[in-house]
Write an enzyme that holds these catalytic residues in place. Structure first.
Site, short mmCIF file in Angstrom:
data_model
loop_
_atom_site.label_atom_id
_atom_site.label_comp_id
_atom_site.label_asym_id
_atom_site.label_seq_id
_atom_site.Cartn_x
_atom_site.Cartn_y
_atom_site.Cartn_z
N HIS A 118 0.85 -1.19 0.00
CA HIS A 118 0.00 0.00 0.00
C HIS A 118 0.89 1.24 0.00
O HIS A 118 1.95 1.25 0.62
CB HIS A 118 -0.91 0.00 1.24
N ASP A 175 -7.84 -4.40 -0.89
CA ASP A 175 -8.36 -4.66 -2.24
C ASP A 175 -8.30 -6.14 -2.59
O ASP A 175 -9.19 -6.67 -3.26
CB ASP A 175 -7.59 -3.85 -3.27
#
Length: 236
Positions: A118, A175
């Site tokens: 991330h 995600d």
């Protein structure tokens, strides 16, 4: 239906029929509720910043929220969970994982593992920890095991134990898990960004409202630093 929660009614509207009076799966309702919450607006990400910038022009809230949706539609922002599923479909089978892991480690190869790491969370994404638990709960509801889920869980196992991924903080992110969860719930991939946008909407509106209530006349204008040639002759 007014007797249902927002998440339950959403699933009811998506999957029920006039002949079906059954209640939505409570595990799926819990999962969708968590997905809305975990995808809520947080810090000045691309879509939120877009809403604020358009809001600074004193545009109406519908235009501002639409701009956020447009920003969210990109594959590396709101479309990231859909991109994760596309990657899993490209890998295709558990037998191919080692080959694709090697491709991901090869700097000369264009292949990238989607749904790992991330830009903000340099260690494990705290949202992913919650989403992982929900994902596994939803998968347990499915009697027929989708090969994509088996592949995803194997990839998750490798990423959590491989030194290459650990050293680079390339842990599965929200995600990765949300895409698998939504697919397991029967929600089509082209609805994923819509789900994401619904979770963001209250935060976006709060951002617009903050600008509106302050009555600020200042328009957003990011600074630019010119790094080109200091002198250039132009023949007119």
């Amino acid at each position: 239906r007014t007797d249902l929660s927002y998440a339950a009614n959403f699933l009811n509207m998506m999957f029920s029929s006039s002949l079906d009076e059954s209640e939505p799966n409570p595990v799926f309702v819990k999962a969708l509720d968590k997905i809305f919450s975990l995808h809520a607006d947080h810090e000045q990400n691309a879509s939120t910043s877009t809403v604020r910038m358009v809001g600074s022009t004193q545009a109406n809230p519908f235009s501002c929220l639409a701009s956020g949706i447009a920003a969210l539609s990109g594959p590396i922002h709101g479309g990231a969970n859909e991109a994760c599923l596309s990657m899993l479909e490209e890998i295709g089978d558990v037998a191919n994982i080692d080959k694709y892991i090697a491709k991901a480690k090869d700097k000369e190869d264009s292949f990238r593992l989607m749904g790992f790491g991330h830009r903000v969370y340099r260690s494990y994404d705290p949202r992913a920890k919650i989403m992982r638990s929900i994902c596994h709960e939803v998968l347990e509801q499915n009697e027929d095991v989708d090969p994509i889920f088996e592949l995803a869980l194997k990839l998750e196992e490798i990423a959590l134990n491989d030194e290459y991924f650990i050293a680079r903080n390339l842990y599965p992110n929200i995600d990765f898990y949300s895409g698998i969860t939504l697919r397991a719930m029967g929600i089509p991939a082209n609805m994923f960004t819509t789900i994401f946008a619904l979770g963001r909407m209250p935060g976006w509106f709060s951002q617009w409202s903050e600008i509106y209530e302050k009555g600020s006349s200042k328009i957003c204008r990011p600074r630019q630093i010119y790094t080109g040639n200091l002198q250039k002759n132009i023949n007119l």
